[in-house]
Design a protein around this motif. Sequence first.
Motif, short mmCIF file in Angstrom:
data_model
loop_
_atom_site.label_atom_id
_atom_site.label_comp_id
_atom_site.label_asym_id
_atom_site.label_seq_id
_atom_site.Cartn_x
_atom_site.Cartn_y
_atom_site.Cartn_z
N GLN A 1 55.66 19.87 64.32
CA GLN A 1 57.10 19.60 64.23
C GLN A 1 57.61 19.86 62.81
OE1 GLN A 1 57.16 15.55 65.70
NE2 GLN A 1 57.52 16.20 67.80
N ASN A 2 56.83 19.48 61.82
CA ASN A 2 57.24 19.71 60.43
C ASN A 2 57.23 21.20 60.09
OD1 ASN A 2 57.62 16.98 59.89
ND2 ASN A 2 55.52 16.67 59.19
N LEU A 3 56.25 21.93 60.61
CA LEU A 3 56.18 23.36 60.35
C LEU A 3 57.37 24.10 60.95
CD1 LEU A 3 52.40 24.25 60.87
CD2 LEU A 3 53.66 24.22 58.72
N VAL A 4 57.78 23.69 62.15
CA VAL A 4 58.95 24.32 62.78
C VAL A 4 60.19 24.11 61.92
CG1 VAL A 4 60.49 24.26 64.77
CG2 VAL A 4 58.02 24.20 65.12
N LEU A 5 60.36 22.89 61.41
CA LEU A 5 61.50 22.62 60.52
C LEU A 5 61.37 23.41 59.22
CD1 LEU A 5 61.82 18.74 60.95
CD2 LEU A 5 63.34 20.49 61.88
N TYR A 6 60.17 23.49 58.71
CA TYR A 6 59.90 24.13 57.42
C TYR A 6 60.21 25.63 57.45
CZ TYR A 6 57.05 25.71 53.42
OH TYR A 6 56.60 26.29 52.25
N ARG A 7 59.94 26.28 58.57
CA ARG A 7 60.07 27.74 58.63
C ARG A 7 61.35 28.21 59.31
NH1 ARG A 7 55.38 27.28 62.76
NH2 ARG A 7 56.39 27.45 64.80
N THR A 8 62.16 27.27 59.79
CA THR A 8 63.33 27.67 60.57
C THR A 8 64.56 27.79 59.67
OG1 THR A 8 62.43 26.54 62.50
CG2 THR A 8 64.75 27.13 62.59
N PHE A 9 64.70 28.94 59.06
CA PHE A 9 65.89 29.23 58.26
C PHE A 9 66.08 30.74 58.22
CE2 PHE A 9 62.24 28.90 55.43
CZ PHE A 9 62.34 30.03 54.63
N SER A 10 67.30 31.16 57.96
CA SER A 10 67.59 32.59 57.93
C SER A 10 66.76 33.29 56.87
CB SER A 10 69.09 32.82 57.65
OG SER A 10 69.88 32.27 58.68
N GLN A 11 66.24 34.45 57.22
CA GLN A 11 65.42 35.28 56.33
C GLN A 11 64.07 34.64 56.01
OE1 GLN A 11 68.44 35.84 53.18
NE2 GLN A 11 68.45 38.01 53.72
N SER A 12 63.62 33.72 56.86
CA SER A 12 62.33 33.09 56.62
C SER A 12 61.20 34.11 56.58
CB SER A 12 62.04 32.03 57.69
OG SER A 12 62.04 32.62 58.99
N HIS A 13 61.34 35.19 57.36
CA HIS A 13 60.28 36.20 57.40
C HIS A 13 60.13 36.91 56.06
CE1 HIS A 13 64.06 38.08 58.49
NE2 HIS A 13 63.58 39.25 58.15
N TRP A 14 61.22 36.98 55.28
CA TRP A 14 61.11 37.55 53.93
C TRP A 14 60.42 36.57 52.99
CZ3 TRP A 14 61.90 42.52 53.31
CH2 TRP A 14 62.76 43.19 54.18
N PHE A 15 60.78 35.31 53.12
CA PHE A 15 60.20 34.28 52.25
C PHE A 15 58.69 34.18 52.44
CE2 PHE A 15 58.92 29.83 51.52
CZ PHE A 15 59.33 29.66 50.20
N PHE A 16 58.25 34.21 53.70
CA PHE A 16 56.82 34.07 53.99
C PHE A 16 56.09 35.41 53.99
CE2 PHE A 16 58.61 30.25 56.18
CZ PHE A 16 58.02 29.31 55.37
#
Length: 348
Positions: free
Chosen positions: A76-91
């Motif tokens: 649940q924390n990981l879903v919140l942590y990665r759910t933002f616009s352009q997350s694929h660029w960040f990670f």
Amino acid sequence: MNRKHDNLISSESFEAVFSRYILQQHKKHTCFAREDYVRMMGEYWDEKQEIDFIQKILDDSNGQLKMYGSAQEIYQNLVLYRTFSQSHWFFKDHVFDGYYIEPDVNLSLKNEYVIHKTNIFVMLQTIIARDFPKWESTILRFILSTFLKSEEILAAHVEFVKFNETDFLNMRAEINRLLAVDHRKEEFKKLEEKMSKISYSEYRKMFESLPGIEWKQAHLVRLDIIVKSLYDQKPKNAETMSFLYHTTKATIDCFKMFMNSKPEWFLPNSENKNPLYAVRLFQDGNRRFVMKAEFFRVLNSLPSTKEPIVYKDKPDRLDTMMYEDLVLNYRARIPEIEVGLTDDWKFL
């Protein structure tokens, strides 16, 4: 928080997110740090599969990661942590890994819907994922993800356009029309007959030659693995091979048609005649704030700005500005900027 198959996360993306989520000193306790770890490639996990893998990580750590909570809590924390616009660029996700977020739409303080340009690509993926069960096919997911991310050129931008749901509903209807394959049609029968006799190299070349994708060597290696597994199925299923190729090509053609009809949605503001200048407004209880760097970047891009304000975040720190301070100090400039709060609008 049960995720559907439209935003599954790849095994590679999960590793990238999880490795950023835990503290540096704890990474040595994960399976990823072991020399004998065999990296999983090309797998896509739903909620249960992801939780099961997190549990394996916890079991493998001999209790060294228990401070992060249970597998369910970490998920649940990981879903919140990665759910933002352009997350694929960040990670730094691979270009061929699909988006694993929902396409958010923002409601501005002027009561108008706006959408982050990156989320338009997420919206396109969502249309296919919701309407076509074959999205679960690795080849379709791989090629469409590669195409969409190859077209996404706004990595360093936080830009918005006004959102009109009708545009997307019309495109969704057009995609459904194009992909409604009638297996009795002569054209499809010819394609199916061709697939029944085609060599592996010819079949692979058909996918490799699809327009709009700039293949890199790493992508071609993955393409080779995926296409070969499809081609080598016993017995050979010419109908499935034909359907997947037809669906992939028709979807790319439709996406390109939509992009050509709405260039302002996909090009940076600097190349648009009537760009929308917008900044995100975040809310935490009664507190509302903007990201300083984002606000000044938008402010500096306004045609009316004569003296740009130089501002840059410090390493590993994002500074914010309370909305009240923004109004107090930049009241005269606010009418030129759309200020958007995240809304609960969902694409059905």
